[in-house]
Design a protein around this motif. Sequence first.
Motif, PDB file in Angstrom:
ATOM      1  N   VAL A  40      -9.214  -4.840  -1.926  1.00 52.72           N
ATOM      2  CA  VAL A  40      -9.032  -4.021  -0.727  1.00 52.72           C
ATOM      3  C   VAL A  40      -7.642  -4.242  -0.149  1.00 52.72           C
ATOM      4  CG1 VAL A  40      -9.838  -3.596   1.625  1.00 52.72           C
ATOM      5  CG2 VAL A  40     -11.507  -4.013  -0.196  1.00 52.72           C
ATOM      6  N   LEU A  41      -7.250  -5.510  -0.032  1.00 52.04           N
ATOM      7  CA  LEU A  41      -5.912  -5.841   0.461  1.00 52.04           C
ATOM      8  C   LEU A  41      -4.842  -5.279  -0.461  1.00 52.04           C
ATOM      9  CD1 LEU A  41      -3.935  -7.390   2.292  1.00 52.04           C
ATOM     10  CD2 LEU A  41      -4.394  -9.438   0.900  1.00 52.04           C
ATOM     11  N   ASN A  42      -5.055  -5.405  -1.756  1.00 53.65           N
ATOM     12  CA  ASN A  42      -4.098  -4.941  -2.752  1.00 53.65           C
ATOM     13  C   ASN A  42      -3.843  -3.444  -2.628  1.00 53.65           C
ATOM     14  OD1 ASN A  42      -2.363  -5.135  -4.921  1.00 53.65           O
ATOM     15  ND2 ASN A  42      -3.969  -5.124  -6.462  1.00 53.65           N
ATOM     16  N   ILE A  43      -4.915  -2.658  -2.553  1.00 55.87           N
ATOM     17  CA  ILE A  43      -4.781  -1.205  -2.478  1.00 55.87           C
ATOM     18  C   ILE A  43      -4.155  -0.773  -1.151  1.00 55.87           C
ATOM     19  CG2 ILE A  43      -6.076   0.952  -2.340  1.00 55.87           C
ATOM     20  CD1 ILE A  43      -7.979  -0.112  -4.403  1.00 55.87           C
ATOM     21  N   LEU A  44      -4.599  -1.356  -0.055  1.00 51.79           N
ATOM     22  CA  LEU A  44      -4.053  -0.977   1.254  1.00 51.79           C
ATOM     23  C   LEU A  44      -2.567  -1.326   1.356  1.00 51.79           C
ATOM     24  CD1 LEU A  44      -6.959  -1.997   3.677  1.00 51.79           C
ATOM     25  CD2 LEU A  44      -6.374   0.277   2.809  1.00 51.79           C
ATOM     26  N   LEU A  45      -2.198  -2.487   0.817  1.00 53.23           N
ATOM     27  CA  LEU A  45      -0.793  -2.903   0.861  1.00 53.23           C
ATOM     28  C   LEU A  45       0.074  -1.953   0.054  1.00 53.23           C
ATOM     29  CD1 LEU A  45       1.105  -5.139   1.892  1.00 53.23           C
ATOM     30  CD2 LEU A  45       0.705  -6.340  -0.257  1.00 53.23           C
ATOM     31  N   PHE A  46      -0.419  -1.555  -1.122  1.00 55.79           N
ATOM     32  CA  PHE A  46       0.372  -0.644  -1.943  1.00 55.79           C
ATOM     33  C   PHE A  46       0.405   0.756  -1.338  1.00 55.79           C
ATOM     34  CE2 PHE A  46       0.671   2.578  -5.276  1.00 55.79           C
ATOM     35  CZ  PHE A  46       1.926   2.267  -5.776  1.00 55.79           C
ATOM     36  N   THR A  47      -0.733   1.240  -0.860  1.00 54.45           N
ATOM     37  CA  THR A  47      -0.776   2.581  -0.282  1.00 54.45           C
ATOM     38  C   THR A  47       0.173   2.704   0.898  1.00 54.45           C
ATOM     39  OG1 THR A  47      -3.092   2.828  -0.981  1.00 54.45           O
ATOM     40  CG2 THR A  47      -2.279   4.343   0.691  1.00 54.45           C
ATOM     41  N   ALA A  48       0.286   1.640   1.674  1.00 52.32           N
ATOM     42  CA  ALA A  48       1.215   1.663   2.811  1.00 52.32           C
ATOM     43  C   ALA A  48       2.644   1.931   2.343  1.00 52.32           C
ATOM     44  CB  ALA A  48       1.133   0.339   3.569  1.00 52.32           C
ATOM     45  N   SER A  49       2.988   1.435   1.160  1.00 51.94           N
ATOM     46  CA  SER A  49       4.351   1.615   0.650  1.00 51.94           C
ATOM     47  C   SER A  49       4.686   3.078   0.421  1.00 51.94           C
ATOM     48  CB  SER A  49       4.522   0.847  -0.662  1.00 51.94           C
ATOM     49  OG  SER A  49       3.826   1.482  -1.730  1.00 51.94           O
ATOM     50  N   LEU A  50       3.673   3.881   0.104  1.00 47.88           N
ATOM     51  CA  LEU A  50       3.909   5.283  -0.224  1.00 47.88           C
ATOM     52  C   LEU A  50       4.390   6.088   0.977  1.00 47.88           C
ATOM     53  CD1 LEU A  50       0.736   5.821  -2.430  1.00 47.88           C
ATOM     54  CD2 LEU A  50       3.067   5.323  -3.190  1.00 47.88           C
ATOM     55  N   PHE A  51       4.191   5.581   2.175  1.00 49.82           N
ATOM     56  CA  PHE A  51       4.618   6.262   3.376  1.00 49.82           C
ATOM     57  C   PHE A  51       6.033   5.865   3.793  1.00 49.82           C
ATOM     58  CE2 PHE A  51       0.025   6.321   3.447  1.00 49.82           C
ATOM     59  CZ  PHE A  51      -0.260   7.620   3.812  1.00 49.82           C
ATOM     60  N   PHE A  52       6.596   4.873   3.109  1.00 52.63           N
ATOM     61  CA  PHE A  52       7.937   4.412   3.448  1.00 52.63           C
ATOM     62  C   PHE A  52       8.940   4.598   2.316  1.00 52.63           C
ATOM     63  CE2 PHE A  52       5.085   1.771   6.077  1.00 52.63           C
ATOM     64  CZ  PHE A  52       5.599   2.047   7.335  1.00 52.63           C
ATOM     65  N   CYS A  53       8.485   4.451   1.074  1.00 55.06           N
ATOM     66  CA  CYS A  53       9.397   4.378  -0.066  1.00 55.06           C
ATOM     67  C   CYS A  53       9.642   5.737  -0.704  1.00 55.06           C
ATOM     68  CB  CYS A  53       8.854   3.413  -1.118  1.00 55.06           C
ATOM     69  SG  CYS A  53       8.683   1.723  -0.518  1.00 55.06           S
ATOM     70  N   GLU A  54      10.870   5.984  -1.024  1.00 54.98           N
ATOM     71  CA  GLU A  54      11.234   7.222  -1.707  1.00 54.98           C
ATOM     72  C   GLU A  54      10.933   7.128  -3.192  1.00 54.98           C
ATOM     73  OE1 GLU A  54      15.319   9.573  -2.879  1.00 54.98           O
ATOM     74  OE2 GLU A  54      15.177   8.625  -0.905  1.00 54.98           O
ATOM     75  N   SER A  55      11.042   5.952  -3.753  1.00 52.52           N
ATOM     76  CA  SER A  55      10.866   5.789  -5.187  1.00 52.52           C
ATOM     77  C   SER A  55       9.647   4.926  -5.502  1.00 52.52           C
ATOM     78  CB  SER A  55      12.128   5.187  -5.799  1.00 52.52           C
ATOM     79  OG  SER A  55      12.324   3.884  -5.295  1.00 52.52           O
ATOM     80  N   PHE A  56       9.438   4.709  -6.809  1.00 54.10           N
ATOM     81  CA  PHE A  56       8.186   4.109  -7.246  1.00 54.10           C
ATOM     82  C   PHE A  56       8.372   2.844  -8.080  1.00 54.10           C
ATOM     83  CE2 PHE A  56       3.835   4.098  -8.778  1.00 54.10           C
ATOM     84  CZ  PHE A  56       3.145   4.756  -7.778  1.00 54.10           C
ATOM     85  N   ARG A  57       9.534   2.244  -8.019  1.00 55.95           N
ATOM     86  CA  ARG A  57       9.774   1.081  -8.863  1.00 55.95           C
ATOM     87  C   ARG A  57       8.780  -0.029  -8.582  1.00 55.95           C
ATOM     88  NH1 ARG A  57      15.070  -2.825  -8.877  1.00 55.95           N
ATOM     89  NH2 ARG A  57      14.092  -3.540  -6.942  1.00 55.95           N
ATOM     90  N   HIS A  58       8.446  -0.216  -7.329  1.00 56.25           N
ATOM     91  CA  HIS A  58       7.520  -1.282  -6.962  1.00 56.25           C
ATOM     92  C   HIS A  58       6.120  -1.036  -7.513  1.00 56.25           C
ATOM     93  CE1 HIS A  58       6.941   1.902  -4.034  1.00 56.25           C
ATOM     94  NE2 HIS A  58       5.778   1.364  -3.699  1.00 56.25           N
ATOM     95  N   GLY A  59       5.871   0.172  -8.039  1.00 58.96           N
ATOM     96  CA  GLY A  59       4.557   0.481  -8.583  1.00 58.96           C
ATOM     97  C   GLY A  59       4.273  -0.145  -9.930  1.00 58.96           C
TER      98      GLY A  59
END
Length: 473
Positions: A40-59
């Motif tokens: 749950v923490l993992n998904i929420l932490l990553f999903t939050a990134s999608l609202f800030f990051c232009e790119s996807f390298r951290h994915g």
Amino acid sequence: MKKSLATAARSFYGGYLYPAVNAAIVLIGHVTGLEYYFNVLNILLFTASLFFCESFRHGIIFLVTFTYQVTPQHSPGVPSFTDYYFVGWRLVVVILLVLIFAAGMLFWLIKNRIFRRINFRDTPAMLPLIILCAAFLLNGLFSRSFVWQSALLGFLEAGTYFSLFFHGITDGDMRDMRRYLPYVTSLIAGVILFEMLNLYLTSDDIIIDGSINKVGMILGWGIWTTVGVCLAVLIPMLFYGAAESERTSSAVYYFVMATLTAFGCLMTMSRNALLFGALTYGASFIAVCVTGKRKKLFRILLAAGAVILAAGCAVFREKIYELFSDYFKYGISDNGRFDIWSYCMERFRESPVFGAGFFGLDPDPPVYPFPRFAHNTAVQMLCACGILGAGAYIFYRATSFIPFFRKPDLFRTLLFMSVMSLLLSSLLDIFMFSIQPIVYYTVCLAVAWRDYAGGAKFSVNPFATEVCKAKAE
């Protein structure tokens, strides 16, 4: 305040801290058996990134290690076959997480105009990819053994290769990718190796009467073969980190990780991993001896390592034979593969154009989400997708080699070795039709295309898990 938050988020996700945090979440959840809550923490932490990051390298780290959270006791597959994740309140949470993740991905796709980049002009190998995905979707058409599960699996296979979510490598990503990818690769290797170590220390089924029990090598998200190939494909990038790191301490770290990863292949008790892991390790070692910043040092290490290995095998040969008796027991036997291949060709002859479908090897109506596979990519494509599918795969495969053979350098050569490790392993197993091994493979292919283009601004293969760095303000 809002700008400060956005800047801090981009710095966190686009830097080197987030991959380490992600790896820690996955590993702690798996080892403690509390992976559901850490997920749950993992998904929420990553999903939050999608609202800030232009790119996807951290994915990269998120996508590759996501399934590594699954534990043996809670696995929906081997060995437990439980519904732990999908009953009661857990099912409600899963549905909510899927919706939250989907909303985040949709926002990221629209905000960064990803769909506009998906075209023949800006996407290398777009045509062969479309043809391959069409072959997946048409698998088993008009065959007497066609079932709806074949159509569903064809859709999933096409989705795995034709991944529209990751069309966003930036120029900034490629300037730093040769340092970032080995780093992330080392974290991925560390997660798997620590999970294996935990299994060896806590399981009563892994060592029996002084010998390693292959059947006990099950991590929940994969069995011995899957774990082995997921390790083998990581070796080349670790060698690149060792060869090209500016600091000696970093070079030592990557070399140790590459060696431990190869040792991990041995400890999975997978003959496939032993063979191709050793070949990948050896080929990567030779490559950094021929070129790179530390080729003289690696030549010394290669010679010394060969002597130490030979001496160790000679002195401890009896203990080695006892510990790894399963390897000697099965030797080079086909373990039933020849019979499967023969049956596959019978099914192919019955439906030569579109194949017998992915469930064509199952004589009875399927009761399991995934069918029996041929344990050979070429035979599987002929059996499941017929001549059209095999031809589509050959076309796709030929074009995928372009970035490796034109203007090659050490970076792309080692990326190629990672890809070839998976391709060769798949001649004896099902990996090209599995999820876990394919993700890292697509990362390597995507990065190779971008690197081949010299950092030019264009979108890479849609089947590749494109990886992008958060744009700094």
